[in-house]
Design a protein around this motif. Sequence first.
Motif: not given
Length: 380
Positions: A164, A167-168
């Motif tokens: 997760n 993703r950034y």
Amino acid sequence: LFEFGASYTPRVSYHYNSRVSQYHYGVRHPMKPFRLMLTDHLVSRYGLHKVMDLYETRAATKEEVLAFHAQDYVDFLSHVAPENLNKLPRGSLEKFNIGDDCPIFQGLFEYSMLYAGASLDASRKLINGQSEIAINWSGGLHHAKKSNPSGFCYVNDIVLAILNLLRYHPRVLYIDIDLHHGDGVQEAFYTTDRVFTVSFHKYNGEFFPGTGDLDEIGCSRGKHFSLNVPLNDGIDDDSYINLFKSIIDPLVTSYKPTVIIQQCGADSLGHDRLGCFNLNIRAHGECVKFVKSFGIPMLCVGGGGYTPRNVSRLWTYETGILNDVLLPSDIPEDIPFREWFGPDYSLHPVLDDLYENKNSKKYLENIRIRCLENIKYLQG
Ligand code: ZLM
Ligand code: CA
Ligand code: ZN
């Protein structure tokens, strides 16, 4: 960076669902989710609930868990129960590595989804900038593989949180101070340079899970982006802290992670039921404090820890460190299960008096040099 001076206190979120502490792996099984309830009581009675953002976490969804785990394994986990073991297709218990370490217990799926949901919630708070430090003591189950459980771990909440974060975040640093090798996380990111994994652990080729030697450094694009620090029995506070700092400092400086996830397994403490190190709570906490001092957004998860009174002491002390609060040593009055903390009723019992340190100065110096050589590759 979130720390612009000694006076700045980071925003900390605490992710917990009390239901996760209600599950039982089985009689005599060393993993006791009850330790999480003990920890939560202590954190709360020390007043730490008042200085953090508290989130009651939701269970992860099947879809979220499929970001790492195989469909047939997740289907198996969601359907299996102690009462329907005899109705399973032939060979599925063997296929999925079910046994004494990873038994089928009542509510196994909900339990796994709860601790994974907490790590995912925590990663989300870091991503959207609502927290600079996020804590999930129910997570840290670093052995779970894509298609099977391993070493008391069914779903790998750390891998899910890292996926997760990726993703950034361009670069994620994973630091594992559990007594055991963080094999599941290492394996999941062994071929990428976007996640650097480092684990400190007992290693002799036999000790569970058997991996984590110095020569495991990653492969293809991930070559030199995995690091292992194999240790012998009885390592003491000063040796561990010195080794930890002398490796993590150049590693953070050269890799420049944009987020750090630290697995704070409590089985590296002295007196742990499954352990063989000689660390005190202050020394373990010093490693967390050191990582925090870089001012990089941080996710802290639990992991192992098989002497519940010391697990809860440690994670409470570390919750204090992460909030810049120094806790008084006396265990608060009128806390449920206070008798567990006797006879000393202290946050800092003596834990370094059991094993002889089998890590010579020469051995540790050699490990340090070999690790630093590996880190040098990062600068190209
Ligand atoms: N046997 N019961 C760390 C995971 C460590 C593998 C040897 C199982 C135990 C242990 C289970 C009651 C983390 C191995 C062990 C007995 C093959 C391990 C159930 C005692 C018991 O009394 C026990 C029936 C059980 C398990 C001891 N298992 C001690 N060490 C390791 C796994 C997980 O801390 O890193 C993260 C949460 N397993 O050594 C055996 C080889 C199975
Ligand atoms: Ca470790
Ligand atoms: Zn462990």
